[in-house]
Write a protein that holds these residues in place. Sequence first.
Motif, PDB file in Angstrom:
ATOM      1  N   LEU A  30      86.754  41.627 -16.508  1.00  0.00           N
ATOM      2  CA  LEU A  30      85.735  42.424 -17.600  1.00  0.00           C
ATOM      3  C   LEU A  30      86.265  43.621 -17.949  1.00  0.00           C
ATOM      4  O   LEU A  30      86.468  44.075 -19.154  1.00  0.00           O
TER       5      LEU A  30
ATOM      6  N   ASP B  52      78.831  55.055  -8.712  1.00  0.00           N
ATOM      7  CA  ASP B  52      77.707  53.963  -8.850  1.00  0.00           C
ATOM      8  C   ASP B  52      76.926  54.629  -9.965  1.00  0.00           C
ATOM      9  O   ASP B  52      76.374  55.473  -9.891  1.00  0.00           O
TER      10      ASP B  52
ATOM     11  N   ASP C 190      73.449  54.681 -12.298  1.00  0.00           N
ATOM     12  CA  ASP C 190      72.099  54.856 -11.808  1.00  0.00           C
ATOM     13  C   ASP C 190      71.263  53.880 -12.854  1.00  0.00           C
ATOM     14  O   ASP C 190      71.553  54.031 -13.962  1.00  0.00           O
ATOM     15  N   HIS C 191      70.690  53.183 -12.175  1.00  0.00           N
ATOM     16  CA  HIS C 191      69.624  52.324 -12.680  1.00  0.00           C
ATOM     17  C   HIS C 191      70.433  51.307 -13.724  1.00  0.00           C
ATOM     18  O   HIS C 191      69.633  51.116 -14.628  1.00  0.00           O
TER      19      HIS C 191
ATOM     20  N   LYS D 286      70.623  48.175 -13.073  1.00  0.00           N
ATOM     21  CA  LYS D 286      69.822  47.020 -13.346  1.00  0.00           C
ATOM     22  C   LYS D 286      68.750  46.967 -14.347  1.00  0.00           C
ATOM     23  O   LYS D 286      68.599  45.976 -14.952  1.00  0.00           O
ATOM     24  N   ALA D 287      68.252  48.159 -14.674  1.00  0.00           N
ATOM     25  CA  ALA D 287      67.070  48.165 -15.740  1.00  0.00           C
ATOM     26  C   ALA D 287      67.864  47.983 -16.946  1.00  0.00           C
ATOM     27  O   ALA D 287      67.021  47.479 -17.939  1.00  0.00           O
TER      28      ALA D 287
ATOM     29  N   HIS E 126      72.372  40.919 -19.843  1.00  0.00           N
ATOM     30  CA  HIS E 126      73.630  41.067 -18.916  1.00  0.00           C
ATOM     31  C   HIS E 126      74.635  41.354 -19.956  1.00  0.00           C
ATOM     32  O   HIS E 126      75.623  42.464 -19.827  1.00  0.00           O
TER      33      HIS E 126
ATOM     34  N   GLY F  83      74.758  45.080 -20.610  1.00  0.00           N
ATOM     35  CA  GLY F  83      75.400  45.451 -19.538  1.00  0.00           C
ATOM     36  C   GLY F  83      77.156  45.500 -19.208  1.00  0.00           C
ATOM     37  O   GLY F  83      77.431  46.450 -18.917  1.00  0.00           O
ATOM     38  N   ASP F  84      77.480  44.203 -19.656  1.00  0.00           N
ATOM     39  CA  ASP F  84      78.664  44.405 -19.581  1.00  0.00           C
ATOM     40  C   ASP F  84      79.532  45.222 -20.590  1.00  0.00           C
ATOM     41  O   ASP F  84      80.499  45.965 -20.263  1.00  0.00           O
TER      42      ASP F  84
ATOM     43  N   LEU G 260      79.666  48.599 -18.996  1.00  0.00           N
ATOM     44  CA  LEU G 260      80.659  48.762 -17.755  1.00  0.00           C
ATOM     45  C   LEU G 260      81.915  48.897 -18.498  1.00  0.00           C
ATOM     46  O   LEU G 260      82.839  49.715 -17.949  1.00  0.00           O
TER      47      LEU G 260
ATOM     48  N   ARG H 131      87.582  48.765 -10.247  1.00  0.00           N
ATOM     49  CA  ARG H 131      86.448  48.363 -10.350  1.00  0.00           C
ATOM     50  C   ARG H 131      85.928  47.318  -8.922  1.00  0.00           C
ATOM     51  O   ARG H 131      86.772  46.498  -8.760  1.00  0.00           O
TER      52      ARG H 131
ATOM     53  N   GLY I 136      79.907  44.914  -9.644  1.00  0.00           N
ATOM     54  CA  GLY I 136      78.818  45.235 -10.375  1.00  0.00           C
ATOM     55  C   GLY I 136      78.961  46.652 -11.053  1.00  0.00           C
ATOM     56  O   GLY I 136      80.068  46.558 -11.942  1.00  0.00           O
TER      57      GLY I 136
ATOM     58  N   LYS J  22      72.565  59.576  -4.132  1.00  0.00           N
ATOM     59  CA  LYS J  22      71.499  58.930  -4.825  1.00  0.00           C
ATOM     60  C   LYS J  22      70.272  59.355  -4.225  1.00  0.00           C
ATOM     61  O   LYS J  22      69.184  59.853  -4.997  1.00  0.00           O
TER      62      LYS J  22
HETATM   63  N1  LIG Z   1      76.033  43.018 -16.780  1.00  0.00           N
HETATM   64  C1  LIG Z   1      76.323  43.040 -15.584  1.00  0.00           C
HETATM   65  N2  LIG Z   1      75.769  43.276 -14.407  1.00  0.00           N
HETATM   66  C2  LIG Z   1      76.263  43.134 -13.388  1.00  0.00           C
HETATM   67  C3  LIG Z   1      77.278  42.479 -13.132  1.00  0.00           C
HETATM   68  N3  LIG Z   1      77.679  42.367 -11.862  1.00  0.00           N
HETATM   69  C4  LIG Z   1      76.271  42.774 -11.112  1.00  0.00           C
HETATM   70  N4  LIG Z   1      75.615  43.316 -12.287  1.00  0.00           N
HETATM   71  C5  LIG Z   1      74.364  43.746 -11.827  1.00  0.00           C
HETATM   72  O1  LIG Z   1      74.295  45.029 -11.576  1.00  0.00           O
HETATM   73  C6  LIG Z   1      73.172  45.456 -10.844  1.00  0.00           C
HETATM   74  C7  LIG Z   1      73.426  46.365  -9.607  1.00  0.00           C
HETATM   75  O2  LIG Z   1      72.239  46.755  -9.378  1.00  0.00           O
HETATM   76  P1  LIG Z   1      72.308  48.052  -8.284  1.00  0.00           P
HETATM   77  O3  LIG Z   1      73.374  48.930  -8.438  1.00  0.00           O
HETATM   78  O4  LIG Z   1      71.714  47.306  -6.993  1.00  0.00           O
HETATM   79  O5  LIG Z   1      71.109  48.898  -8.876  1.00  0.00           O
HETATM   80  P2  LIG Z   1      70.494  49.973  -9.827  1.00  0.00           P
HETATM   81  O6  LIG Z   1      69.780  49.595 -10.933  1.00  0.00           O
HETATM   82  O7  LIG Z   1      71.990  50.474 -10.397  1.00  0.00           O
HETATM   83  O8  LIG Z   1      70.090  51.234  -8.878  1.00  0.00           O
HETATM   84  P3  LIG Z   1      70.637  52.417  -8.305  1.00  0.00           P
HETATM   85  O9  LIG Z   1      72.114  52.038  -7.950  1.00  0.00           O
HETATM   86  O10 LIG Z   1      70.024  52.478  -7.215  1.00  0.00           O
HETATM   87  O11 LIG Z   1      70.395  53.225  -9.546  1.00  0.00           O
HETATM   88  C8  LIG Z   1      72.434  44.145 -10.654  1.00  0.00           C
HETATM   89  O12 LIG Z   1      71.432  43.740 -11.609  1.00  0.00           O
HETATM   90  C9  LIG Z   1      73.540  42.940 -10.926  1.00  0.00           C
HETATM   91  O13 LIG Z   1      72.976  41.821 -11.324  1.00  0.00           O
HETATM   92  C10 LIG Z   1      78.279  42.382 -14.188  1.00  0.00           C
HETATM   93  O14 LIG Z   1      79.352  42.031 -14.072  1.00  0.00           O
HETATM   94  N5  LIG Z   1      77.573  42.402 -15.533  1.00  0.00           N
END
Ligand SMILES: Nc1nc2c(ncn2[C@@H]2O[C@H](COP(=O)(O)OP(=O)(O)OP(=O)(O)O)[C@@H](O)[C@H]2O)c(=O)[nH]1
Length: 622
Positions: A456, A489, A491-492, A494-495, A502, A505-506, A509, A528, A531, A607
């Motif tokens: 990625l 790492d 923050d948030h 996942k949100a 997704h 999200g990519d 990243l 990396r 996640g 955190k």
């Molecule tokens: N878009 C995307 N999401 C990913 C990938 N790999 C993992 N994730 C998502 O990344 C998120 C990781 O979440 P966490 O780090 O556990 O949660 P967070 O929301 O960042 O919480 P905190 O770290 O506590 O702030 C999850 O929702 C995974 O599904 C990826 O390659 N692409």
Amino acid sequence: MFVELVKGAALLLALCFLHGANMRLWRRHPRVGKAFSGLIFGGICIVGMLSPLTISPGVIIDARSVVLCMAGLFGGTTVALIAGVLSAGWRLWLGGAGALVGVLSITTCVAAGLAYRYARHRWRLGVGIWPLLVFGLLLHLAVVGLFQALPAEVAARINETVAVPYLMIFPVATALLGVLLRDVEQRQATDLALAGSAARLRAITQAIPDALVVLDAQGRCMELFSRDDGVHAAGAPQRVGQRMHDMLPFGEAQRLVQLLQDTLASGTPHKLEYTVYTPSGIRYFEGRVQSLGTQVNGQAAVLFLARDITERWQAQQALHESELRFRSLLLGIPSVSVQGYRADGTTTYWNKASEELYGYTEQEALGKNLLELIIPEPMHEAVATHVAHMFSSGEPIPAGELRLKRKDGSPVDVFSSHAYVNVPGQEPEMFCIDIDISRRKAAEEEARRLALYDTLTQLPNRRLLTDRLEQVMAASSRSGQIAATLFVDLDHFKALNDSRGHAVGDLLLREVALRLRACVREQDTVARLGGDEFIVLLQSLGQDPAEATSKARTVGESMLAALRAPYELGGQPYHCEASIGVSLVSGHSQTVDEVLRQADNAMYQAKTMGRNRLHVYLADAG
Ligand SMILES: Nc1nc2c(ncn2[C@@H]2O[C@H](COP(=O)(O)OP(=O)(O)OP(=O)(O)O)[C@@H](O)[C@H]2O)c(=O)[nH]1
């Protein structure tokens, strides 16, 4: 006295004739010939003694001294002994007062002749007219000396009447007979040499497969030497007198006649190849024409040497055909590039697959040098050395993978094998058989990349990070330089995934990867883990832990600031924050897992302390 001399001369001539004829007659049996010569020499002496010059009863003078010394000189021991014994026997049978002196003079003459013969062979004493004359004079002086042993009044009569003419005539007769016998001897030697040459020539012409023909300027056969079963010798006796046109097809005969006339005009040898139709099929000949340099039957002539080269011709033809087959087979073979080169690198063969692989057409490649075509500059010297070794030793260059270059300059990976082809009569060639392995190489490269990089973000993955971290730890233990691991790492995150998907999200990243990379030096690593977790490895932060911590903290803070800057994700603004945990790396005191765990713990602390911050791992804090 004159009549006596004529008679003596006739006898000497008869002796020469008989001796010569006898030696020719017994050429194959020289011992028998010598025995007969001894009898002839002895017989002539006896004939001489039949009508001698009688000085007094029982005392005679004749030419036996001349004959016997020449028997010794030119006949040798056997001839001289037989002649001497015969003469001595006859003289004793005649008896009288001079018998003993006569036998003594016979012995003296035989011995003198043999001594001269010995001196001739041992010291190369000549047998020309003058040496013979001196010899004759000395010998007959000795004989006159022997006459002094006769009764005094007989010796006195000889001295007064005969001695002077005797000493004037007999040495001359000796010299003349010697010259005649020398000629006989030389003729015999010449005959012998000629017979030897003829025999050798016959043996050679029978032993060699070639036919030797003496031709005149019109191509007429004057002499033919050939094996009886040779093509040219068929009906050999009738061949003599025939023209080349009677033996060969018209066109071939014309060519040959022209060639022999050229040879006669230039004096230099010429050669040609021609065919002869025989009942058993067509045969191929190589003809060499050489001027004889002497006339035969009053005409200029050449020696024509014909060699049957049918087998060689057929072998060459077969070789040529097989080479043609081999070349045309390889010409169109797909995917396998085949090129031929001479020792100096000149291209001699270039098939279709080579055109596709390297981009040069056959016309462009042929005649060009291997080095200027497909060998990259840095490889020139090594390739030239290998090629030279191959041509000098015949040992092929080991097969292997090479990166060569196309016409457009781009690199091409090939597996290259080499064959050294040395066909007799042709220039040796090197054939290179190249197979394009670019795809395999690219696949290998891709597999390597996939194994070590994150698809990625294109950042190093955990595996490559682990390697780098181990290298940094090893370097640190050598240099004492401290390194730092920053666990980043988001923050948030996942949100974001949950709210905008997704794919968005990519996008974040990828953008984060770029911003982190922009915050560090070339030698530092940004990886990396998976996640939303990234590891930044900072090297050479100094030897003081406090100073290293400070530097790591500075970089970490700049990263937090960079990550906080606004984003544009899929057309929408976004704000992102991150937490960073820092652990120091000093020598090999920790393992890779420990270092990462410490950084992870520190990040966790950040955190729990409210996120969007940096926390440094303290050993005591666990
Ligand atoms: N878009 C995307 N999401 C990913 C990938 N790999 C993992 N994730 C998502 O990344 C998120 C990781 O979440 P966490 O780090 O556990 O949660 P967070 O929301 O960042 O919480 P905190 O770290 O506590 O702030 C999850 O929702 C995974 O599904 C990826 O390659 N692409």
